[in-house]
Design a protein around this motif. Sequence first.
Motif, PDB file in Angstrom:
ATOM      1  N   ALA A  30      -3.947  -7.535   0.694  1.00 19.70           N
ATOM      2  CA  ALA A  30      -3.136  -7.856   1.797  1.00 19.70           C
ATOM      3  C   ALA A  30      -1.730  -7.499   1.469  1.00 19.70           C
ATOM      4  O   ALA A  30      -0.935  -6.817   2.178  1.00 19.70           O
ATOM      5  N   TYR A  31      -1.560  -8.053   0.188  1.00 23.84           N
ATOM      6  CA  TYR A  31       0.010  -8.003  -0.249  1.00 23.84           C
ATOM      7  C   TYR A  31       0.250  -6.350  -0.420  1.00 23.84           C
ATOM      8  O   TYR A  31       1.306  -5.948  -0.020  1.00 23.84           O
ATOM      9  N   LEU A  32      -0.607  -5.730  -1.065  1.00 23.53           N
ATOM     10  CA  LEU A  32      -0.243  -4.064  -1.363  1.00 23.53           C
ATOM     11  C   LEU A  32      -0.195  -3.322   0.206  1.00 23.53           C
ATOM     12  O   LEU A  32       0.633  -2.450   0.136  1.00 23.53           O
ATOM     13  N   LEU A  33      -1.078  -3.816   1.046  1.00 25.02           N
ATOM     14  CA  LEU A  33      -0.930  -3.159   2.349  1.00 25.02           C
ATOM     15  C   LEU A  33       0.621  -3.397   2.971  1.00 25.02           C
ATOM     16  O   LEU A  33       1.106  -2.523   3.681  1.00 25.02           O
ATOM     17  N   LYS A  34       0.945  -4.549   2.897  1.00 20.59           N
ATOM     18  CA  LYS A  34       2.342  -4.846   3.350  1.00 20.59           C
ATOM     19  C   LYS A  34       3.245  -4.145   2.491  1.00 20.59           C
ATOM     20  O   LYS A  34       4.406  -3.546   3.300  1.00 20.59           O
ATOM     21  N   GLU A  35       3.140  -4.088   1.267  1.00 16.16           N
ATOM     22  CA  GLU A  35       4.137  -3.358   0.394  1.00 16.16           C
ATOM     23  C   GLU A  35       4.232  -1.660   1.137  1.00 16.16           C
ATOM     24  O   GLU A  35       5.149  -0.987   0.862  1.00 16.16           O
ATOM     25  N   GLN A  36       3.031  -1.157   1.505  1.00 16.86           N
ATOM     26  CA  GLN A  36       2.993   0.293   1.694  1.00 16.86           C
ATOM     27  C   GLN A  36       3.413   0.491   3.199  1.00 16.86           C
ATOM     28  O   GLN A  36       3.091   1.583   3.548  1.00 16.86           O
ATOM     29  N   GLY A  37       3.618  -0.491   3.842  1.00 15.85           N
ATOM     30  CA  GLY A  37       4.410  -0.382   5.230  1.00 15.85           C
ATOM     31  C   GLY A  37       3.773  -0.553   6.377  1.00 15.85           C
ATOM     32  O   GLY A  37       3.885  -0.257   7.367  1.00 15.85           O
ATOM     33  N   TYR A  38       2.199  -1.304   6.029  1.00 15.00           N
ATOM     34  CA  TYR A  38       1.448  -1.273   7.238  1.00 15.00           C
ATOM     35  C   TYR A  38       1.545  -2.674   8.040  1.00 15.00           C
ATOM     36  O   TYR A  38       2.479  -3.483   7.317  1.00 15.00           O
ATOM     37  N   ASP A  39       1.511  -2.576   9.081  1.00 13.95           N
ATOM     38  CA  ASP A  39       1.426  -4.156  10.064  1.00 13.95           C
ATOM     39  C   ASP A  39       0.159  -4.624   9.824  1.00 13.95           C
ATOM     40  O   ASP A  39      -0.981  -4.179  10.216  1.00 13.95           O
ATOM     41  N   GLU A  54       0.682 -17.066   4.715  1.00 13.07           N
ATOM     42  CA  GLU A  54       2.206 -17.728   5.267  1.00 13.07           C
ATOM     43  C   GLU A  54       2.943 -16.813   4.088  1.00 13.07           C
ATOM     44  O   GLU A  54       4.296 -16.607   4.641  1.00 13.07           O
ATOM     45  N   LYS A  55       2.540 -17.017   2.831  1.00 14.34           N
ATOM     46  CA  LYS A  55       3.451 -16.584   1.669  1.00 14.34           C
ATOM     47  C   LYS A  55       3.737 -15.053   1.903  1.00 14.34           C
ATOM     48  O   LYS A  55       4.923 -14.898   1.758  1.00 14.34           O
ATOM     49  N   LEU A  56       2.672 -14.430   2.530  1.00 16.02           N
ATOM     50  CA  LEU A  56       3.042 -13.107   2.729  1.00 16.02           C
ATOM     51  C   LEU A  56       3.820 -12.580   3.968  1.00 16.02           C
ATOM     52  O   LEU A  56       4.293 -11.614   4.365  1.00 16.02           O
ATOM     53  N   GLY A  57       3.985 -13.804   4.950  1.00 13.86           N
ATOM     54  CA  GLY A  57       4.655 -13.511   6.196  1.00 13.86           C
ATOM     55  C   GLY A  57       3.898 -12.724   6.991  1.00 13.86           C
ATOM     56  O   GLY A  57       4.463 -11.906   7.840  1.00 13.86           O
ATOM     57  N   ILE A  58       2.341 -12.768   7.109  1.00 13.86           N
ATOM     58  CA  ILE A  58       1.648 -12.133   8.303  1.00 13.86           C
ATOM     59  C   ILE A  58       0.923 -13.020   9.022  1.00 13.86           C
ATOM     60  O   ILE A  58       0.326 -14.174   8.442  1.00 13.86           O
ATOM     61  N   PRO A  59       0.848 -12.696  10.250  1.00  8.57           N
ATOM     62  CA  PRO A  59      -0.064 -13.498  11.227  1.00  8.57           C
ATOM     63  C   PRO A  59      -1.432 -13.812  10.626  1.00  8.57           C
ATOM     64  O   PRO A  59      -1.971 -12.865   9.850  1.00  8.57           O
ATOM     65  N   PHE A  60      -1.999 -14.891  10.909  1.00 11.06           N
ATOM     66  CA  PHE A  60      -3.375 -15.176  10.258  1.00 11.06           C
ATOM     67  C   PHE A  60      -4.145 -15.790  11.521  1.00 11.06           C
ATOM     68  O   PHE A  60      -3.561 -16.589  12.283  1.00 11.06           O
ATOM     69  N   GLN A  61      -5.563 -15.835  11.460  1.00 14.47           N
ATOM     70  CA  GLN A  61      -6.464 -16.352  12.321  1.00 14.47           C
ATOM     71  C   GLN A  61      -7.759 -16.679  11.730  1.00 14.47           C
ATOM     72  O   GLN A  61      -8.157 -15.805  10.629  1.00 14.47           O
ATOM     73  N   THR A  62      -8.486 -17.626  12.031  1.00 15.17           N
ATOM     74  CA  THR A  62      -9.766 -17.663  11.724  1.00 15.17           C
ATOM     75  C   THR A  62     -10.732 -17.154  12.821  1.00 15.17           C
ATOM     76  O   THR A  62     -10.613 -17.399  14.099  1.00 15.17           O
ATOM     77  N   PHE A  95      -9.608   0.246   0.996  1.00 16.98           N
ATOM     78  CA  PHE A  95      -9.947  -0.438   0.002  1.00 16.98           C
ATOM     79  C   PHE A  95      -8.702  -0.548  -1.026  1.00 16.98           C
ATOM     80  O   PHE A  95      -8.694   0.181  -1.971  1.00 16.98           O
ATOM     81  N   PRO A  96      -7.795  -1.278  -0.672  1.00 17.08           N
ATOM     82  CA  PRO A  96      -6.401  -1.321  -1.360  1.00 17.08           C
ATOM     83  C   PRO A  96      -6.465  -1.615  -2.859  1.00 17.08           C
ATOM     84  O   PRO A  96      -5.674  -1.163  -3.826  1.00 17.08           O
ATOM     85  N   ILE A  97      -7.577  -2.191  -3.518  1.00 17.02           N
ATOM     86  CA  ILE A  97      -7.566  -2.459  -4.852  1.00 17.02           C
ATOM     87  C   ILE A  97      -8.198  -1.565  -5.564  1.00 17.02           C
ATOM     88  O   ILE A  97      -8.577  -1.751  -6.904  1.00 17.02           O
ATOM     89  N   GLN A 121       3.374 -12.532  -7.563  1.00 20.23           N
ATOM     90  CA  GLN A 121       3.778 -12.940  -6.244  1.00 20.23           C
ATOM     91  C   GLN A 121       3.563 -14.387  -5.856  1.00 20.23           C
ATOM     92  O   GLN A 121       3.761 -14.519  -4.855  1.00 20.23           O
ATOM     93  N   ASN A 122       3.058 -15.294  -7.074  1.00 17.80           N
ATOM     94  CA  ASN A 122       2.992 -16.327  -6.765  1.00 17.80           C
ATOM     95  C   ASN A 122       1.970 -16.918  -5.600  1.00 17.80           C
ATOM     96  O   ASN A 122       2.241 -17.930  -4.786  1.00 17.80           O
ATOM     97  N   LEU A 123       1.101 -16.197  -5.773  1.00 13.38           N
ATOM     98  CA  LEU A 123      -0.089 -16.432  -4.503  1.00 13.38           C
ATOM     99  C   LEU A 123      -1.122 -17.601  -5.068  1.00 13.38           C
ATOM    100  O   LEU A 123      -1.358 -17.515  -6.367  1.00 13.38           O
ATOM    101  N   ILE A 124      -1.235 -18.416  -4.257  1.00 17.29           N
ATOM    102  CA  ILE A 124      -2.160 -19.474  -4.945  1.00 17.29           C
ATOM    103  C   ILE A 124      -3.708 -19.119  -5.153  1.00 17.29           C
ATOM    104  O   ILE A 124      -3.941 -20.011  -6.097  1.00 17.29           O
TER     105      ILE A 124
END
Length: 396
Positions: free
Chosen positions: A19-28, A62-70, A170-172, A187-190
């Motif tokens: 998720a972090y890498l995709l955000k860095e690459q400019g995806y929504d 939350e840390k990455l500032g992206i919407p989240f749902q279950t 497959f970002p990783i 990135q201080n991810l939990i």
Amino acid sequence: MKKRVVVGLSGGVDSSVAAYLLKEQGYDVIGLFMKNWHDDSVTISDECPWLEDSNDAMLVAEKLGIPFQTVDLSEEYKERIVNYMFREYKMGRTPNPDVLCNREIKFDVFMKIALGLGADFVATGHYCRKGTFEKDGEEIYQLLAGKDPNKDQSYFLCQLSQEQLSKTLFPIGELLKPEVRKIASEQNLITAEKRDSQGLCFIGKVRLPEFLQQKLAPKDGAIVEVPASFSEYKLKTPTFSSEEEKLEYLSAKRKYSQTDGKQVGIHHGAHYFTKGQRKGLAVGGTKEPLFVIDTDVEENVIYTGQGKDHPGLYRRGLFVKNEEIHWIREDLKLTEDQTMEVMARIRYRQPLEKATLHCSVSGLYIIFDNPQSAITEGQFVAWYNGNELLGSGVIS
């Protein structure tokens, strides 16, 4: 317009970094956690309970500032995965729920939800890569092994289709596990130090006999030890009147009867055991450990042999019925009487082995150069060319 990607956030380090890498690459990016299981009575509770995982996934989002749902997919999971497991074990086969879970849940039910949210792609934290090229004016997608040889998870995705691959990222896949952990901690991810989850896809560690006892009642039966000197193992290879007859012979499963060995113990249900299994037999006093060489759920008998080199564990070939053959690379599909040299594996983490595919009218024979241990009905065989997974099938 930014392309939208829905990431399956599992609460582990791999999907967090994806998720972090995709955000860095400019995806929504949108994070989605799949809740697939309710019954904690059969899980080993401190191992990967879904509550902790969904919480970690939420904190990462939350840390990455992206919407989240279950999303709750437990109904579909029960219907498509759990019921399938019970069915397979009842027939004396050994299913692979992780492969099914990817085909039926992550890349089907989940993908449909993601596309409903306006996603262009779904992404997961799998260690594998996607290739793409053009052939005869058509876009062809490849499923490639992950860069990290210790973590390659392409086998678990062996049932994906061109359609599913076209919408997947497959970002990783290009990273090694230590690099993924390093990114997470920078990135201080939990989830940076979180242990990899074990056991069933989404459920965590399950006590398998207890899990199966919900539907398959315990029933005592004989454990029979077949000696390595058993006459059937010494038979000379016959002469064959046709190629198909030879392929059938090399792929045939041995049939045992109780008179082929001696009873050495009692088990509580043949359908709880699988070929190649060593633990759980509770039979002592043998020079070498006993391994399950076959199970007979009709007669409720388990056949065993001493040592991991017991001849009853090995054979050179296997067969996949027509309806259970799956090609990711449909353009390479074999037609009757065609053969193909490949590298193949019959379980996750098994080193790839040289084999030849033989396409017959009734299905696909896969003959290995070297005999393979514990070829198990219900498991998946996957075949590769180099680091590309071409197709797979259920061992019959």
